[in-house]
Scaffold this motif. Sequence first.
Motif, PDB file in Angstrom:
ATOM      1  N   SER A  38      -6.797  -3.963  -1.732  1.00 30.81           N
ATOM      2  CA  SER A  38      -5.499  -3.297  -1.723  1.00 30.81           C
ATOM      3  C   SER A  38      -5.648  -1.786  -1.861  1.00 30.81           C
ATOM      4  O   SER A  38      -4.661  -1.053  -1.776  1.00 30.81           O
ATOM      5  CB  SER A  38      -4.622  -3.830  -2.863  1.00 30.81           C
ATOM      6  OG  SER A  38      -5.224  -3.583  -4.122  1.00 30.81           O
ATOM      7  N   ASN A  56       4.827  -3.648  -3.044  1.00 36.06           N
ATOM      8  CA  ASN A  56       3.609  -3.793  -3.838  1.00 36.06           C
ATOM      9  C   ASN A  56       3.707  -4.955  -4.830  1.00 36.06           C
ATOM     10  O   ASN A  56       4.701  -5.691  -4.864  1.00 36.06           O
ATOM     11  CB  ASN A  56       3.252  -2.482  -4.528  1.00 36.06           C
ATOM     12  CG  ASN A  56       4.324  -2.027  -5.510  1.00 36.06           C
ATOM     13  OD1 ASN A  56       5.146  -2.803  -5.980  1.00 36.06           O
ATOM     14  ND2 ASN A  56       4.309  -0.732  -5.828  1.00 36.06           N
ATOM     15  N   GLU A  83      -6.918  -4.252   3.252  1.00 38.67           N
ATOM     16  CA  GLU A  83      -6.171  -5.442   3.648  1.00 38.67           C
ATOM     17  C   GLU A  83      -5.469  -5.239   4.985  1.00 38.67           C
ATOM     18  O   GLU A  83      -5.388  -6.149   5.809  1.00 38.67           O
ATOM     19  CB  GLU A  83      -5.145  -5.773   2.558  1.00 38.67           C
ATOM     20  CG  GLU A  83      -4.314  -7.008   2.806  1.00 38.67           C
ATOM     21  CD  GLU A  83      -3.356  -7.297   1.659  1.00 38.67           C
ATOM     22  OE1 GLU A  83      -2.583  -8.264   1.775  1.00 38.67           O
ATOM     23  OE2 GLU A  83      -3.391  -6.563   0.640  1.00 38.67           O
ATOM     24  N   SER A 136      -4.579   0.236   3.765  1.00 39.99           N
ATOM     25  CA  SER A 136      -5.496  -0.405   2.828  1.00 39.99           C
ATOM     26  C   SER A 136      -6.551  -1.190   3.592  1.00 39.99           C
ATOM     27  O   SER A 136      -6.431  -1.419   4.801  1.00 39.99           O
ATOM     28  CB  SER A 136      -4.725  -1.341   1.897  1.00 39.99           C
ATOM     29  OG  SER A 136      -4.198  -2.443   2.618  1.00 39.99           O
ATOM     30  N   GLY A 165      -2.372  -7.324  -1.961  1.00 38.88           N
ATOM     31  CA  GLY A 165      -1.729  -6.225  -2.658  1.00 38.88           C
ATOM     32  C   GLY A 165      -0.234  -6.183  -2.413  1.00 38.88           C
ATOM     33  O   GLY A 165       0.455  -5.292  -2.937  1.00 38.88           O
TER      34      GLY A 165
END
Length: 272
Positions: free
Chosen positions: A136, A207, A147, A145, A185
């Motif tokens: 994340s 988030n 991710e 990120s 994340g």
Amino acid sequence: MQMPKESAFIFFFSLVGLFAAPLSVAAETAEEKGLAIAEEMERRDLGYADSVSELEMILTNRQGKTSTRYLKIKTLEVQDQKLGDKSLVIFDRPPDVKGTVLLTHSKILDQDDQWIYFPALGQKGRIKRIDSRSKSGPFMGSEFSYEDMSSREVGKYKYKWLRDEACGQMTCHVVESYPLYEGSGYTKIISWIDTTEYRVHKIDFFNRGGAHFKTLIMAKYQKYLDKYWRAHELYMVNKLTGKSTRLLMSRYEFQQGLEDRDFSRSRMATAK
């Protein structure tokens, strides 16, 4: 809603081209309709085999100061129900990032495999595995990120159609996606997808605390091979930090004959 399989930029790289015809699937609930949209989008993007794109990454801090990096992204389509696509992100310049490579082997519900290669001046570079706790975090100082650099396969999320609404001169489906894989994340992602070509135009990211903290805008779409739409401009802004990252695509090429062995750790040091 998922980003294109192509990349996390893609997001979603997929960072990256979404298609669909009007849905012919009968969807009775909001969850069924959201899933039907995602499945049709994925089906329409099948068959690209592989792709290579070149782009600029422009980082802007809170004070408005910018720095630019030049890189390429290579993607290999993987047609396996348990696996996602594979990708390489290769930094070409400036010198301080030249030769840095991110390799991603996307999965469905298992943890994605990611490794980053850092070249070292005058000696052999090193490969570092990205663990789940770090995915994340920001990728190379950007607002994307680690991710985000994985392909967003349909099976990695559950979906809910929220509504249809005007978006610019178009009408968009608004769909929530909830990550099913461990360690994300994000608690949810909300996407705006036009109802004609089913291209993603905006994504809001929430988030782990449930706050909306990032927005991605995708624009300047072009069609390739008379089928595959790809956004040539992606703009990610962090609402909490005031930082942003803009990706400007200069070239896309498809079906370049890339193979599975091109996406191995042993090839990271020599990837170009």
